[in-house]
Design a protein around this motif. Structure first.
Motif, short mmCIF file in Angstrom:
data_model
loop_
_atom_site.label_atom_id
_atom_site.label_comp_id
_atom_site.label_asym_id
_atom_site.label_seq_id
_atom_site.Cartn_x
_atom_site.Cartn_y
_atom_site.Cartn_z
N SER A 365 -25.20 11.51 -13.77
CA SER A 365 -24.61 12.84 -13.87
C SER A 365 -24.09 13.05 -15.29
O SER A 365 -23.50 12.14 -15.88
CB SER A 365 -23.46 13.00 -12.87
OG SER A 365 -22.46 12.06 -13.14
N TYR A 493 -21.11 22.25 -9.07
CA TYR A 493 -21.90 21.28 -8.31
C TYR A 493 -23.38 21.66 -8.32
O TYR A 493 -24.26 20.81 -8.46
CB TYR A 493 -21.35 21.16 -6.89
CG TYR A 493 -19.90 20.78 -6.86
CD1 TYR A 493 -19.50 19.47 -7.17
CD2 TYR A 493 -18.91 21.71 -6.58
CE1 TYR A 493 -18.17 19.11 -7.19
CE2 TYR A 493 -17.57 21.36 -6.59
CZ TYR A 493 -17.20 20.06 -6.89
OH TYR A 493 -15.88 19.70 -6.91
N GLU A 496 -24.79 21.02 -11.81
CA GLU A 496 -25.15 19.60 -12.00
C GLU A 496 -26.46 19.29 -11.27
O GLU A 496 -27.30 18.57 -11.80
CB GLU A 496 -24.03 18.71 -11.48
CG GLU A 496 -24.27 17.23 -11.70
CD GLU A 496 -23.11 16.36 -11.22
OE1 GLU A 496 -23.38 15.30 -10.64
OE2 GLU A 496 -21.95 16.77 -11.43
N LYS A 657 -16.99 9.98 -5.67
CA LYS A 657 -18.02 10.83 -6.24
C LYS A 657 -19.43 10.25 -6.02
O LYS A 657 -20.36 10.58 -6.72
CB LYS A 657 -17.77 11.05 -7.74
CG LYS A 657 -16.47 11.77 -8.02
CD LYS A 657 -16.24 11.97 -9.49
CE LYS A 657 -14.93 12.70 -9.76
NZ LYS A 657 -14.66 12.85 -11.18
N ARG A 659 -22.43 9.78 -3.30
CA ARG A 659 -22.84 10.39 -2.04
C ARG A 659 -23.50 9.40 -1.07
O ARG A 659 -23.48 9.58 0.11
CB ARG A 659 -23.79 11.56 -2.32
CG ARG A 659 -23.10 12.71 -3.04
CD ARG A 659 -24.05 13.89 -3.22
NE ARG A 659 -23.37 15.03 -3.81
CZ ARG A 659 -23.24 15.21 -5.12
NH1 ARG A 659 -23.72 14.33 -5.95
NH2 ARG A 659 -22.61 16.28 -5.58
#
Length: 1004
Positions: A365, A493, A496, A657, A659
């Protein structure tokens, strides 16, 4: 086959999320859908991405069941409406079609132009009009008409049959079932601000607007098979698969190059960084050079040169062209390249900061810089960014608020028609237990449960800006919020997920304090202050002594009661301790017990027992306590042997952070295996992991804390050596943690002579000349904005006001506004008392005022009268100041009391009464309410004693009434003096607000 599908991004209209729509479609065996939300494309890319991702994820499962796996073909577009009137639907044939649709809508949003009845030519877009009995227009090649199954009877003899190749199956999708149709009705009622029963049918969708199997849909059109064929042909010609990237990390969509190409960017960044390195570290600093080379290699590898150069350009413009001061904070301050480019003033070598916390080879990210400017200068920087890049290539990041806030319960209650009193009781947390037994409340909660995760409204991000390589309109339409900058229709979000890194251009008032103080010092004292000489500030013993005493009122980030207490408990007298304090003050760290542990070890470092030599070596600075996110990286790297990239991935995963649960478990296992391979015992490995896992969720970036600490020292320097100018700057930038009167009090404590506003001395804001400070007109409650500006402007243009009469004529002030100024003493230069002036102003303005739009040829005087001597009361004037300023300037709050009693003990002597019960009188400053483990309330209070010194109180639930504080005023406090690491406070046993003298005006 479904050409007009609404998701919940059709705000207060659609009821289903993207995931719900796709899951339902898969369940029904639907192969094609077109997402067309109303006047937005928020969910378009998400819809395309999720259709492909779900298809891939389900493929193995479908084969296992013996079914043929299939992919839902996602197509996207926009439904265009004016109010509730459907104009047409645009469907993108390809990526260029999405851009055309988005730019068409953006143009109308940005320039506030109503949508046209007929859209312009769009080469890559299909336009679909809703069928009407009276429809009779010749359609262009890309235009069609959608007809519902229920409308087929109207086709007999209809002119549209002459263009039968233009007819399409039209089955809008808005709800999921009967329950969500009811939810749709609630949403429409909230949108229209009306009762459920009063929502007109034309403002709602049809009850049958839900997904059905394709076979049932085509069956409705079996008498008109050409309509089905037309529809299938249209969908088959659309292809938006280019939007799906089957990779863990999407390719970057940010601007690729700052110069003409990548090589140019590499060269420019290296030259700027090397020049900055010499400025910051001198020649031939081997450690700095090695660190710089390492960072540049990773920056180049991750194609991040342009991001650094664009940020550098923003900072350069601010510093060189505007003379603005900025703070570069966040994880970007871990970078020596950022330090050399003056993006930040935090030295990463001095603080042992890890670049990997910001950027590393395995990071998926994108990181971003947080650049703070003064609250009143940020917009100039933002405008520069928008002016520097082409239209459609720069936009603000959006946000999406949901209905999760309990305030929506009030909205639901209103549309249900409940009386205000009942709604108030439903939103009262103290009545929750009895509400749960109420059938109406249960119904209201049921609606709220369906609604709470749904999007409510689009807004603008606090400071995130996107700068794109290709037009942003390939991915979104743009809104124009009141802020005045084009804004994308999705949040950070989704940005990103698409592949954008934002530039965070933020603001804070602390920078305004520093900037204006420097300007005032130059103007009032003729001295230049180099506010960037931080190495000098952190070694200054005067500054460190003030830190140690815990009295930095007005200074950024360190003035709150909790921070003042912590500084005093730590006896903080150096930069590194302040950096640690800035981190452990955070709620998670404090509530977890780590703050207390740190303070104990800080005062007794010789008693600290480290788990092993590695922990002692790497966490010695923080006495074995993990205080920063960087500490997690250190332990994972040096203790467990993970490389720095994997260490940061694990740190990020633990902060919530990450998933993938499976991927996280693999990282944990990798940590433990690697740690064992370093020769550590199983018991030690498990204990270190326990400490890491208990801390990581609360952790704070050391670079972030260091950035705050730099700014705190700058504020502290100004307050210490130029206290008058600094406190004026704090007031003019609307203070900080405390109410305005606290900062006025601090200004008076500096020895400044603070004066009430005067029409011949004051400006809009507080001014200072020598030792004299005049309050500005902005602080006067009830004074109109136009008068705040006109009074000083007219005086500067045409000279001082001669008297009240001259003032009235030159400013055309109203009677009410003139009375405000007279009551506050703004005409004391006339030598007349306030009551005489009040008589005079009624003589001038006690009739309908005639506006004077030109200078008088001859001076006309009003009649004068002989008045008896009118007495001015000091107490009356103090009450007036309290009313119009919010505080008395020359009259202490203690002086309002009926009693002369000021307490048995003053703050300065509390250390002599440890463990004893004392009585004190305190002027209320602020309070904080917290909930205990048992879910009861307790309070922390802050007061000033009669000498003007702060003291703090603790109010436990068992000794305090439910609502102990009753606003501003003085309180009698009975309590026990306690001490925690050298900081004294009062544990309150009894507490009451003291009576005050009546206003003489009220007595009369």
């Amino acid at each position: 086959m479904f050409l007009n599908v609404h998701s919940s991004y059709s705000l207060k209209y659609g009821t289903q999320s993207i995931d719900q729509l796709i899951a339902t479609a898969r369940h029904l065996g639907i192969h094609q859908m077109v997402l067309t939300d109303i006047n937005n494309s928020t969910g378009a890319v998400e819809f395309i991405r999720e259709c492909y991702k779900q298809g891939i994820a389900k493929e193995a499962d479908e084969i296992h069941r013996g079914n043929i796996p299939y992919q839902i073909k996602p197509v996207a577009g926009i439904e265009f409406r004016i109010g509730n009137k459907l104009l047409y639907v645009g469907i993108a044939r390809n990526k260029e079609g999405m851009r055309e649709l988005n730019e068409f809508l953006s143009h109308h949003n940005i320039y506030h132009i109503p949508l046209p009845e007929v859209p312009p030519e769009m080469e890559n877009v299909y336009i679909i009009y809703p069928f009407q009995k009276t429809f009779n227009q010749t359609l262009k090649e890309n235009e069609f008409v959608g007809i519902r199954g229920k409308q087929l009877n109207f086709l007999y003899g209809h002119p549209i049959l002459k263009q039968k190749e233009k007819l399409l199956v039209w089955h809008p999708v808005t709800v999921g079932d009967k329950i969500t149709y009811r939810l749709h009705e609630y949403l429409r009622a909230i949108e229209l601000n009306t009762l459920l029963s009063k929502v007109p049918d034309e403002q709602k969708c049809n009850p049958d607007e839900f997904l059905i199997p394709e076979a049932i849909l085509t069956q409705q059109f079996e008498q008109y098979p050409f309509i089905v064929q037309n529809t299938q042909k249209l969908i088959n010609s659309c292809d938006l698969s280019v939007y799906f990237e089957d990779t863990p990390t999407p390719s970057s969509k940010n601007k690729f190059f700052y110069t003409a190409n990548f090589d140019g960017d590499k060269k420019m960044l290296r030259e700027l960084a090397e020049k900055g390195l010499r400025d910051r570290y001198g020649e031939n600093n081997a450690i700095a050079i090695k660190r710089l080379e390492k960072e540049l290699r990773i920056i180049e590898l991750k194609n991040f040169c342009a991001y650094f150069l664009i940020t550098y350009d923003i900072v350069r413009y601010a510093m060189e062209d505007c003379g603005f001061y900025h703070v570069g904070r966040g994880s970007g301050a871990n970078s020596i390249v950022a330090y050399c480019l003056r993006i930040t003033d935090v030295d990463p070598i001095d603080l042992d900061l890890y670049f990997e916390r910001f950027l590393h080879e395995k990071r998926t990210s994108p990181p971003d810089f947080d650049i703070d400017f003064s609250w009143d200068e940020r917009e100039i920087i933002q405008q520069y960014i928008f002016d520097s890049y082409p239209k459609w290539h720069v936009a603000f990041l959006g946000t999406m608020s949901t209905f999760k806030d309990r305030a929506i319960i009030r909205e639901i209650g209103k549309v249900m028609g409940l009386p205000k009193e009942e709604i108030d009781s439903f939103t009262d947390p103290t009545k929750e237990r009895e509400n749960l037994l109420n059938a109406t409340y249960q119904k209201l909660l049921a609606v709220h449960r369906y609604m709470k995760s749904m999007p409510n409204q689009r807004s603008i991000h606090a400071g995130g800006i996107l700068i794109s390589q290709e037009p942003i309109t390939y991915y979104t339409a743009l809104d124009m919020p009141p802020k005045g900058f084009p804004t994308v229709q999705w949040d950070m979000y989704e940005a990103e997920a698409i592949g954008y890194e934002k530039f965070d251009i933020l603001s804070q008032r602390g920078i305004g304090h520093i900037r204006e103080a420097v300007q005032l010092i130059k103007k009032n004292r003729g001295k230049e202050v180099d506010i960037h000489d931080f190495p000098k500030f952190k070694k200054d013993q005067k500054l460190n002594n003030i830190l140690k005493e815990g009295q930095p009122i007005g200074c950024f980030y360190i003035e709150s009661p909790a921070m003042r207490q912590l500084l005093k408990k730590l006896k903080c007298d150096d930069y590194l301790t302040l950096v640690a304090a800035s981190s452990i003050i955070r709620p998670g760290v404090a509530s977890s017990g780590m703050m207390k542990s740190y303070i104990e070890r800080y005062h007794a470092p010789e008693k600290v027992v480290y788990l092993c030599d590695v922990m002692k070596e790497r966490l010695g600075e923080t006495y074995g306590v993990m205080v920063y996110q960087e500490d997690v990286i250190k332990v994972c790297h040096y203790f467990a042997g993970l490389d720095l990239a994997d260490a940061d991935i694990l740190r990020k995963a633990m902060s919530g952070k990450y998933r993938s649960k499976l991927a996280f478990e693999e990282l944990v296992n990798k940590f433990k295996v690697s740690a064992r391979n370093q020769g550590h015992s199983e018991e030690l490995v498990n204990e270190v992991w326990r400490q890491i896992s208990s801390f990581a969720g609360y952790s704070f970036s050391k670079a972030h804390s260091a950035s705050f600490a730099v700014e705190s020292y700058q504020s502290l320097y100004l307050k210490t050596y130029y206290p008058k100018e600094f406190m004026v700057a704090v007031l003019n930038n609307y203070g900080g943690f405390y109410s305005r009167w606290v900062y006025v009090h601090e200004l008076q404590k500096t020895g400044a002579r603070v004066h009430l506003p005067c029409v011949n001395q004051s400006d809009e804001v507080v001014t200072i000349t020598g030792e004299d400070a005049h309050l500005g007109f902005i602080g006067i409650q009830g004074l109109e904005e136009k008068n705040i500006k006109i009074i000083p402007q007219e005086r500067k243009a045409n000279g001082p006001y001669l008297d009240l009469e001259d003032f009235v004529k030159r400013t055309c002030v109203s009677l009410e506004q003139a009375i405000l100024l007279i009551r506050l003493g703004a005409f004391r230069f006339t030598g007349k008392d306030r009551k005489t002036l009040l008589w005079d102003v009624h003589n001038y303005l006690g009739f309908k005022q005639k506006k004077i739009n030109h200078a008088e040829l001859f001076k006309l005087s009003y009649k004068t009268y002989e008045l008896p001597a009118l007495m001015d009361s000091e107490l009356e004037n103090a009450y007036t100041e309290l009313e119009l300023l919010g505080y008395p300037l020359n009259y202490k709050m203690f002086d309002f009391l009926k009693t002369p009693y000021r307490g048995d003990v003053m703050t300065a002597d509390l250390h002599k009464y440890l463990g004893k019960t004392v009585r004190m009188v305190g002027n209320y400053v602020c309070e904080k309410t917290v909930h205990t483990i048992k879910n009861t309330k307790m309070w922390f209070g802050t007061f000033l004693d009669a000498n003007g010194d702060f003291f703090d109180t603790t109010h436990f639930p068992n000794t305090t009434p439910m609502y102990p504080f009753k606003g501003k005023g003085c309180y009698l406090i009975l309590g026990k003096v306690v001490e925690d690491f050298g900081f004294q406070s009062i544990e309150v046993l009894k507490f009451a607000k003291l009576d005050i003298q009546m206003n003489p005006v009220a007595i009369d």
